[in-house]
Design an enzyme around this catalytic site. Sequence first.
Site, PDB file in Angstrom:
ATOM      1  N   CYS A  83       0.837  -1.200   0.000  1.00  0.00           N
ATOM      2  CA  CYS A  83       0.000   0.000   0.000  1.00  0.00           C
ATOM      3  C   CYS A  83       0.877   1.257   0.000  1.00  0.00           C
ATOM      4  O   CYS A  83       1.591   1.484  -0.971  1.00  0.00           O
ATOM      5  CB  CYS A  83      -1.001  -0.018   1.159  1.00  0.00           C
ATOM      6  SG  CYS A  83      -2.346   1.183   0.932  1.00  0.00           S
ATOM      7  N   HIS A 111      -3.966  -4.873  -0.362  1.00  0.00           N
ATOM      8  CA  HIS A 111      -3.534  -5.359   0.946  1.00  0.00           C
ATOM      9  C   HIS A 111      -3.504  -6.884   0.983  1.00  0.00           C
ATOM     10  O   HIS A 111      -4.529  -7.499   1.264  1.00  0.00           O
ATOM     11  CB  HIS A 111      -4.471  -4.831   2.035  1.00  0.00           C
ATOM     12  CG  HIS A 111      -4.302  -3.376   2.293  1.00  0.00           C
ATOM     13  ND1 HIS A 111      -3.350  -2.889   3.158  1.00  0.00           N
ATOM     14  CD2 HIS A 111      -4.925  -2.295   1.774  1.00  0.00           C
ATOM     15  CE1 HIS A 111      -3.408  -1.562   3.173  1.00  0.00           C
ATOM     16  NE2 HIS A 111      -4.358  -1.178   2.347  1.00  0.00           N
ATOM     17  N   GLU A 117      -2.390  -8.660   3.231  1.00  0.00           N
ATOM     18  CA  GLU A 117      -2.702  -9.083   4.601  1.00  0.00           C
ATOM     19  C   GLU A 117      -4.201  -9.067   4.888  1.00  0.00           C
ATOM     20  O   GLU A 117      -4.633  -9.543   5.933  1.00  0.00           O
ATOM     21  CB  GLU A 117      -1.942  -8.196   5.601  1.00  0.00           C
ATOM     22  CG  GLU A 117      -2.507  -6.800   5.851  1.00  0.00           C
ATOM     23  CD  GLU A 117      -2.153  -5.761   4.790  1.00  0.00           C
ATOM     24  OE1 GLU A 117      -1.701  -6.139   3.699  1.00  0.00           O
ATOM     25  OE2 GLU A 117      -2.362  -4.552   5.056  1.00  0.00           O
TER      26      GLU A 117
END
Lengths: 253, 200
Positions: free
Chosen positions: B83, B180, B182
């Site tokens: 990001c 993202h 994650e």
Amino acid sequence: MTVRARVIPCLDVAGGRVVKGVNFVDLIDAGDPVEQARAYDAAGADELCFLDIGASHEGRGTMVDVVRRTAEVCFMPLTVGGGVRTVEDARALLLAGADKVAVNSAAVSRPELVSEIAARMGSQCVVASVDARRVADARWEVFTHGGRRETGIDAVAHALRLAEMGAGELLVTSMDRDGTRDGYDLELIRTIADQVTVPVVASGGVGNLQHLVDGITKGHASAVLAASIFHFGQSTIAEAHAALAAAGIPVRS
Amino acid sequence: MSIALIDYGAGNLHSVHNALKAAGAANVSVTAHPQVALTADRIVLPGVGAFGACAAGLRGIDGMVDALEQRVVREGAPFLGVCVGMQLMATRGEELGSHPGLGWIPGVVRQLIPAEDVRVPHMGWNDVIPATPHPLIERGEAYFLHSFAFEGDSVLATTNHGGPVTAAIGRDNMIGVQFHPEKSQRYGIALLERFLEWRP
């Protein structure tokens, strides 16, 4: 395709325990928010929302811990709301693993809180949550305290102002519809969504999958939030995605 | 294999840490020490929020930018930016003023412009469309959450939000992703697994 419409189950949490959540799957501890989150992660929810309904100042640490434990096992986007009153409240939740924080009552009394969080952590992480009741034809007012306390503030004007102040998303809940299963207040959602450039999440009143479709097609929302239709096993996330897709709305495959 | 996850106050630090562990990374050091970055086998730079604030946070750690330049650019350690961590690889960012980035990939980070059916922030699941073959980038759906995007060279993948928007950039031993991993469930963890195995 383009960005997908999001289906967001919302879990009500008080004192670190789920008070309204999944009660049809075989969870060892149905009151554990982390287990609930795992169930929705596995079910393919696009985001998850934790709403701390018992949020007191003392209870803040409990929610931060819930978020931290959830983020250890769930790799999905997480919005957390309820009792966020300061930039530090927001920061603690974000550091623990929340992606967005929703501000509600505090932004009614002090809208600057939205711009303060946006300036520090970015607009993309600030959700302005607006609870509204219809008070006249095409006129809604902001209510706080779970819809019990009127403020006299025009809900549409308030939502637009919070978007201007840097909210990256608006979560619009009709307190008239909440819990009724009669569907979203589509006019409320659309009136706000058509006047802002940030995404709007429709909330309050979902009783069936058509209501989710209507939230996108007629309410012009970017995401649809619901609680009981998912928690009680009436519909699955996959069925929600399928209903949206059948209506020509882009969803995750 | 040691991973240095750079801690400069970025909000998604712990989420990225959790996801790296889920992807099989056993030895992740969350660190603000340039010495740790200098000896790490791989480096991950997270980041959310405003470009300028993140750039200032990174530069606020004495010696960290030099350590990253040394270990990543000169010595070739595999690098992943996430990001704003990806955006920092650019020449500069134009969020709340113009701020210099690391300058590893020529390009500028500019605001996405809202239009009909194009809401900003770009928020939600969207396609990752490979622009050129790369061992880390597979076609799929990932979670995006950003108002600014990279425009420039070395684009590895795009997504579509009112037109092509950069989803990944990279060259040699470095890669950055706008989305993202994650928070992208299986797709994201799989990408991190490929990063851990990457031999550029």
